[in-house]
Design a protein around this motif. Sequence first.
Motif, mmCIF file in Angstrom:
data_model
loop_
_atom_site.group_PDB
_atom_site.id
_atom_site.type_symbol
_atom_site.label_atom_id
_atom_site.label_comp_id
_atom_site.label_asym_id
_atom_site.label_seq_id
_atom_site.Cartn_x
_atom_site.Cartn_y
_atom_site.Cartn_z
ATOM 1 N N THR A 56 0.717 -1.305 0.030
ATOM 2 C CA THR A 56 -0.151 -0.064 0.003
ATOM 3 C C THR A 56 0.767 1.110 -0.103
ATOM 4 O OG1 THR A 56 -1.975 -1.108 1.167
ATOM 5 C CG2 THR A 56 -1.904 1.382 1.317
ATOM 6 N N VAL A 57 1.919 1.135 0.728
ATOM 7 C CA VAL A 57 2.891 2.333 0.934
ATOM 8 C C VAL A 57 3.405 2.651 -0.505
ATOM 9 C CG1 VAL A 57 4.948 3.215 1.821
ATOM 10 C CG2 VAL A 57 3.309 2.169 3.352
ATOM 11 N N LEU A 58 4.000 1.527 -1.145
ATOM 12 C CA LEU A 58 4.781 1.662 -2.215
ATOM 13 C C LEU A 58 3.715 2.106 -3.438
ATOM 14 C CD1 LEU A 58 7.083 -1.492 -2.353
ATOM 15 C CD2 LEU A 58 7.611 1.063 -1.966
ATOM 16 N N ARG A 59 2.297 1.676 -3.484
ATOM 17 C CA ARG A 59 1.572 2.194 -4.454
ATOM 18 C C ARG A 59 1.181 3.514 -4.169
ATOM 19 N NH1 ARG A 59 -1.159 -2.756 -3.730
ATOM 20 N NH2 ARG A 59 -2.196 -2.068 -1.923
ATOM 21 N N GLU A 60 1.007 4.073 -2.904
ATOM 22 C CA GLU A 60 0.817 5.516 -2.939
ATOM 23 C C GLU A 60 1.845 6.513 -3.220
ATOM 24 O OE1 GLU A 60 -1.128 6.909 0.609
ATOM 25 O OE2 GLU A 60 -2.537 5.144 0.410
ATOM 26 N N ILE A 61 3.438 5.944 -2.852
ATOM 27 C CA ILE A 61 4.495 6.683 -3.254
ATOM 28 C C ILE A 61 4.516 6.676 -4.995
ATOM 29 C CG2 ILE A 61 6.937 6.376 -3.528
ATOM 30 C CD1 ILE A 61 6.909 5.332 -0.501
ATOM 31 N N THR A 62 4.126 5.402 -5.682
ATOM 32 C CA THR A 62 4.196 5.643 -6.927
ATOM 33 C C THR A 62 3.386 6.563 -7.628
ATOM 34 O OG1 THR A 62 4.414 3.218 -7.002
ATOM 35 C CG2 THR A 62 3.398 4.330 -9.017
ATOM 36 N N GLU A 63 2.261 7.110 -6.915
ATOM 37 C CA GLU A 63 1.313 8.083 -7.437
ATOM 38 C C GLU A 63 1.719 9.513 -7.041
ATOM 39 O OE1 GLU A 63 -0.793 7.322 -9.666
ATOM 40 O OE2 GLU A 63 -0.203 5.379 -9.519
ATOM 41 N N MET A 64 2.624 9.672 -6.258
ATOM 42 C CA MET A 64 3.198 11.032 -5.480
ATOM 43 C C MET A 64 3.650 11.893 -6.505
ATOM 44 S SD MET A 64 5.837 11.385 -2.371
ATOM 45 C CE MET A 64 7.158 11.003 -3.476
ATOM 46 N N ASP A 65 3.682 13.123 -6.433
ATOM 47 C CA ASP A 65 4.136 14.285 -7.302
ATOM 48 C C ASP A 65 4.192 15.532 -6.465
ATOM 49 O OD1 ASP A 65 5.218 16.155 -9.037
ATOM 50 O OD2 ASP A 65 3.541 15.750 -10.404
ATOM 51 N N LEU A 66 5.475 15.701 -5.715
ATOM 52 C CA LEU A 66 5.436 16.892 -4.886
ATOM 53 C C LEU A 66 6.139 18.116 -5.620
ATOM 54 C CD1 LEU A 66 7.142 14.873 -1.968
ATOM 55 C CD2 LEU A 66 5.071 16.071 -1.911
ATOM 56 N N GLY A 67 6.546 18.039 -6.900
ATOM 57 C CA GLY A 67 6.908 18.999 -7.809
ATOM 58 C C GLY A 67 6.156 20.422 -7.494
ATOM 59 N N PRO A 68 4.935 20.415 -7.771
ATOM 60 C CA PRO A 68 4.219 21.796 -7.488
ATOM 61 C C PRO A 68 4.331 22.354 -6.069
ATOM 62 C CG PRO A 68 2.695 20.127 -8.724
ATOM 63 C CD PRO A 68 3.879 19.511 -8.202
ATOM 64 N N ASP A 69 4.491 21.666 -5.298
ATOM 65 C CA ASP A 69 4.677 21.997 -3.905
ATOM 66 C C ASP A 69 5.931 22.572 -3.190
ATOM 67 O OD1 ASP A 69 1.829 21.535 -3.855
ATOM 68 O OD2 ASP A 69 2.133 19.438 -3.334
ATOM 69 N N LEU A 70 6.952 22.130 -4.161
ATOM 70 C CA LEU A 70 8.367 22.623 -3.338
ATOM 71 C C LEU A 70 8.390 23.824 -3.067
ATOM 72 C CD1 LEU A 70 10.488 20.102 -5.517
ATOM 73 C CD2 LEU A 70 9.590 19.559 -3.380
ATOM 74 N N GLY A 71 7.788 24.791 -3.726
ATOM 75 C CA GLY A 71 8.268 26.064 -3.582
ATOM 76 C C GLY A 71 7.720 26.788 -2.426
ATOM 77 N N ARG A 72 6.706 25.729 -1.763
ATOM 78 C CA ARG A 72 6.002 26.371 -0.394
ATOM 79 C C ARG A 72 6.764 25.918 0.891
ATOM 80 N NH1 ARG A 72 0.962 23.692 -1.958
ATOM 81 N NH2 ARG A 72 1.166 22.383 -0.329
ATOM 82 N N ILE A 73 8.033 25.400 0.386
ATOM 83 C CA ILE A 73 8.845 25.133 1.593
ATOM 84 C C ILE A 73 9.609 25.711 1.908
ATOM 85 C CG2 ILE A 73 10.555 23.337 2.400
ATOM 86 C CD1 ILE A 73 9.453 21.197 0.644
ATOM 87 N N THR A 74 9.617 26.279 3.173
ATOM 88 C CA THR A 74 10.472 27.647 3.610
ATOM 89 C C THR A 74 11.700 27.162 4.640
ATOM 90 O OG1 THR A 74 8.943 28.145 5.416
ATOM 91 C CG2 THR A 74 8.494 29.458 3.385
ATOM 92 N N ALA A 75 11.670 26.023 5.235
ATOM 93 C CA ALA A 75 12.682 25.654 6.206
ATOM 94 C C ALA A 75 14.040 25.326 5.361
ATOM 95 C CB ALA A 75 12.157 24.313 6.788
ATOM 96 N N PRO A 76 15.025 25.627 6.089
ATOM 97 C CA PRO A 76 16.226 25.413 5.689
ATOM 98 C C PRO A 76 16.325 23.860 5.320
ATOM 99 C CG PRO A 76 16.625 26.603 7.699
ATOM 100 C CD PRO A 76 15.004 26.209 7.682
ATOM 101 N N THR A 77 16.913 23.479 4.075
ATOM 102 C CA THR A 77 16.667 22.167 3.711
ATOM 103 C C THR A 77 18.273 21.716 3.242
ATOM 104 O OG1 THR A 77 14.481 22.548 3.278
ATOM 105 C CG2 THR A 77 15.635 20.721 2.069
ATOM 106 N N LEU A 78 18.391 20.580 3.555
ATOM 107 C CA LEU A 78 19.765 19.580 3.056
ATOM 108 C C LEU A 78 19.181 18.641 2.154
ATOM 109 C CD1 LEU A 78 22.706 19.171 3.138
ATOM 110 C CD2 LEU A 78 22.406 17.955 5.143
ATOM 111 N N VAL A 79 19.719 18.520 1.126
ATOM 112 C CA VAL A 79 19.304 17.211 0.332
ATOM 113 C C VAL A 79 20.552 16.470 -0.114
ATOM 114 C CG1 VAL A 79 18.418 16.822 -2.117
ATOM 115 C CG2 VAL A 79 17.397 18.862 -1.011
#
Length: 132
Positions: A56-79
């Motif tokens: 179930t987790v893997l199926r949900e991850i398969t459908e995920m798309d965070l691209g449009p939401d990345l600009g809303r992240i304001t926290a200091p981020t390390l990738v």
Amino acid sequence: PTRIAADDPDRTASLVLSGGQVAPPRRLMRLQNAIIGMLPARLAAPAGMTKPQMLTVLREITEMDLGPDLGRITAPTLVLVGEKDRPNQPAARQLAAGIRGALLQIVPGAGHEWNAAMPEEFARRLTAFLPA
């Protein structure tokens, strides 16, 4: 963590993403789901999780798309991404480009689960990034 940071920026003081995804490669995820579906239950999921839960987790991850939401992240981020973790490098670059001020580090000699394989290096990078 990425979804929470985008949906509720006030709840996120800082963000560390290692081997993260924006929109996972659909074909690769379907292949992974098929392989896990064929495995015996004891090998298909980490401790504390059942095989159906893992699928179930893997199926949900398969459908995920965070691209449009990345600009809303304001926290200091390390990738972070391993140099040998080629499937996740495009996503790491996309995360770093989409999150304002994010720092991208490609870890030499590291694969996908480098935090377990190189715990001292992982801890060193976290310590250097996170506020004291």
